[in-house]
Design an enzyme around this catalytic site. Sequence first.
Site, mmCIF file in Angstrom:
data_model
loop_
_atom_site.group_PDB
_atom_site.id
_atom_site.type_symbol
_atom_site.label_atom_id
_atom_site.label_comp_id
_atom_site.label_asym_id
_atom_site.label_seq_id
_atom_site.Cartn_x
_atom_site.Cartn_y
_atom_site.Cartn_z
ATOM 1 N N LEU B 15 76.570 -0.516 29.371
ATOM 2 C CA LEU B 15 76.666 -1.070 28.018
ATOM 3 C C LEU B 15 78.146 -1.270 27.644
ATOM 4 O O LEU B 15 78.679 -0.603 26.773
ATOM 5 C CB LEU B 15 75.966 -0.114 27.043
ATOM 6 C CG LEU B 15 75.385 -0.694 25.754
ATOM 7 C CD1 LEU B 15 74.584 -1.945 25.996
ATOM 8 C CD2 LEU B 15 74.538 0.357 25.062
ATOM 9 N N HIS B 16 78.786 -2.179 28.347
ATOM 10 C CA HIS B 16 80.197 -2.494 28.073
ATOM 11 C C HIS B 16 80.260 -3.437 26.871
ATOM 12 O O HIS B 16 79.241 -3.722 26.248
ATOM 13 C CB HIS B 16 80.859 -3.113 29.321
ATOM 14 C CG HIS B 16 80.227 -4.398 29.752
ATOM 15 N ND1 HIS B 16 80.915 -5.574 29.845
ATOM 16 C CD2 HIS B 16 78.960 -4.695 30.067
ATOM 17 C CE1 HIS B 16 80.095 -6.534 30.228
ATOM 18 N NE2 HIS B 16 78.906 -6.029 30.371
ATOM 19 N N ALA B 17 81.467 -3.912 26.561
ATOM 20 C CA ALA B 17 81.646 -4.646 25.304
ATOM 21 C C ALA B 17 80.749 -5.884 25.193
ATOM 22 O O ALA B 17 80.127 -6.117 24.162
ATOM 23 C CB ALA B 17 83.116 -5.042 25.132
ATOM 24 N N GLU B 88 73.256 -10.548 32.935
ATOM 25 C CA GLU B 88 74.324 -10.490 33.939
ATOM 26 C C GLU B 88 73.710 -10.574 35.329
ATOM 27 O O GLU B 88 72.533 -10.276 35.512
ATOM 28 C CB GLU B 88 75.130 -9.189 33.762
ATOM 29 C CG GLU B 88 75.968 -9.243 32.493
ATOM 30 C CD GLU B 88 76.506 -7.886 32.042
ATOM 31 O OE1 GLU B 88 76.534 -6.950 32.871
ATOM 32 O OE2 GLU B 88 76.901 -7.769 30.880
#
Lengths: 148, 90
Positions: B15-17, B88
Amino acid sequence: MKLSELITKDCAKAAVLFTSKKRVLEYLSELAQQQIEGINQHDILDALLAREKLGSTGIGKGVALPHGRLIGIEKPIVMLLTNQEPIDYDAIDNRPVDIFVGLIVPDGEHQAHLQTLAAIADKLRDKDYCRRLRQAQTDEALFEVLDN
Amino acid sequence: MKIENTFLIKNKLGLHARAATVLAQLAMQFDASIMLHQDDKCAEGDSVLALMLLESSQGKEVRVVCEGPDAQKALDAIGELIADRFHETE
């Protein structure tokens, strides 16, 4: 993790006067370049621009986290800018942005990157903290606010 | 109506930016209060900053709790987004 350990004194710039997203990103790439030897400013700018193309890093409430991954650096470079006037940044809530936390991170270090983001998010989540950042008029004052 | 489900974070970056932003933008569309829980931490689904604080990495399980008129729609959509690795490729 303390923000003053992530952001060095020369990477905290208060009340700067930029009028566009592009200028902010250019300035961040310039600042980052001064922190690392042997890295081209254009490569840093390209990394930041490439990330913005995937979607604005304006995460709402006047805050943006422009960032990029770079091969060939060992630790993250974190920069903090506050702009005199909020500028249009295509933020997700459509609000203009005046707090910018720039991040240049080593390619690959996913877990470390998440920890860095969490340390920053932990502070910026606090409205009062953001207000103090906005009020700081000198680089020294801004740096003083970092951990308070 | 209050409903919940647990989802596995599958994408490599966690859960990156960007993932947090996509999730928050989705969460904003629903008339529901959305909370994400992981270990002892919790975050409002529509706050990018709060979501990043979860430090959810690949392999972690997050519990999503939705309450309100759109609770079911929100829970389904969020489950789908996480399963689809936040769009992604890895």
